[in-house]
Design an enzyme around this catalytic site. Sequence first.
Site, PDB file in Angstrom:
ATOM      1  N   GLN A  74      26.343 -28.955   9.814  1.00  0.00           N
ATOM      2  CA  GLN A  74      25.499 -28.423   8.743  1.00  0.00           C
ATOM      3  C   GLN A  74      25.962 -28.997   7.410  1.00  0.00           C
ATOM      4  O   GLN A  74      26.752 -28.372   6.702  1.00  0.00           O
ATOM      5  CB  GLN A  74      25.596 -26.893   8.737  1.00  0.00           C
ATOM      6  CG  GLN A  74      24.719 -26.213   7.742  1.00  0.00           C
ATOM      7  CD  GLN A  74      23.282 -26.177   8.177  1.00  0.00           C
ATOM      8  OE1 GLN A  74      22.984 -25.913   9.325  1.00  0.00           O
ATOM      9  NE2 GLN A  74      22.391 -26.455   7.261  1.00  0.00           N
ATOM     10  N   PHE A  75      25.464 -30.192   7.054  1.00  0.00           N
ATOM     11  CA  PHE A  75      25.921 -30.830   5.816  1.00  0.00           C
ATOM     12  C   PHE A  75      25.535 -30.024   4.579  1.00  0.00           C
ATOM     13  O   PHE A  75      26.193 -30.105   3.543  1.00  0.00           O
ATOM     14  CB  PHE A  75      25.396 -32.269   5.712  1.00  0.00           C
ATOM     15  CG  PHE A  75      23.959 -32.388   5.284  1.00  0.00           C
ATOM     16  CD1 PHE A  75      23.643 -32.534   3.945  1.00  0.00           C
ATOM     17  CD2 PHE A  75      22.937 -32.349   6.221  1.00  0.00           C
ATOM     18  CE1 PHE A  75      22.319 -32.647   3.543  1.00  0.00           C
ATOM     19  CE2 PHE A  75      21.622 -32.458   5.836  1.00  0.00           C
ATOM     20  CZ  PHE A  75      21.310 -32.610   4.484  1.00  0.00           C
ATOM     21  N   THR A  76      24.512 -29.195   4.677  1.00  0.00           N
ATOM     22  CA  THR A  76      24.054 -28.449   3.504  1.00  0.00           C
ATOM     23  C   THR A  76      25.054 -27.384   3.052  1.00  0.00           C
ATOM     24  O   THR A  76      24.894 -26.819   1.971  1.00  0.00           O
ATOM     25  CB  THR A  76      22.679 -27.802   3.741  1.00  0.00           C
ATOM     26  OG1 THR A  76      22.770 -26.870   4.817  1.00  0.00           O
ATOM     27  CG2 THR A  76      21.626 -28.864   4.062  1.00  0.00           C
TER      28      THR A  76
END
Length: 141
Positions: A74-76
């Site tokens: 989950q890069f966010t």
Amino acid sequence: MRAVVQRVGQASVTVEGRVVGEIEGPGLLVLVGVTHDDTPEQARRLAAKLWGLRILAGEKSCSDLGAPLLVISQFTLYGDARKGRRPTWIAAAPGPVAEPLVDAVVAELRALGAKVETGVFGADMQVALVNDGPITLVLDV
């Protein structure tokens, strides 16, 4: 590394209409974000923390109960929306840096004896869950 950890009764991740990872609880849904200077040692520490985190019923951990984990990149988690209305993602590590570290968290969990399901790195994923409690924690290692 940063993780959002949710105690779940069940959770699944779907890619292109196909379920690619699914757990039945009690267990943990773990969203993992990686920043530029994260290391394999941090991945090891995060896995150990997740395996021993005492947030399941009766203050038990996944290691106590043999409970499963669903780990999704989950890069966010490293998004920054402090200025304006559009988040910036510059603190998130690029795929070639992040993917091996997310894989290292999964591998270390499995080496500890965990049953781990995953999403697909970089894919457009739909995540479904039943949050139990609700209990949600943010971990930074």
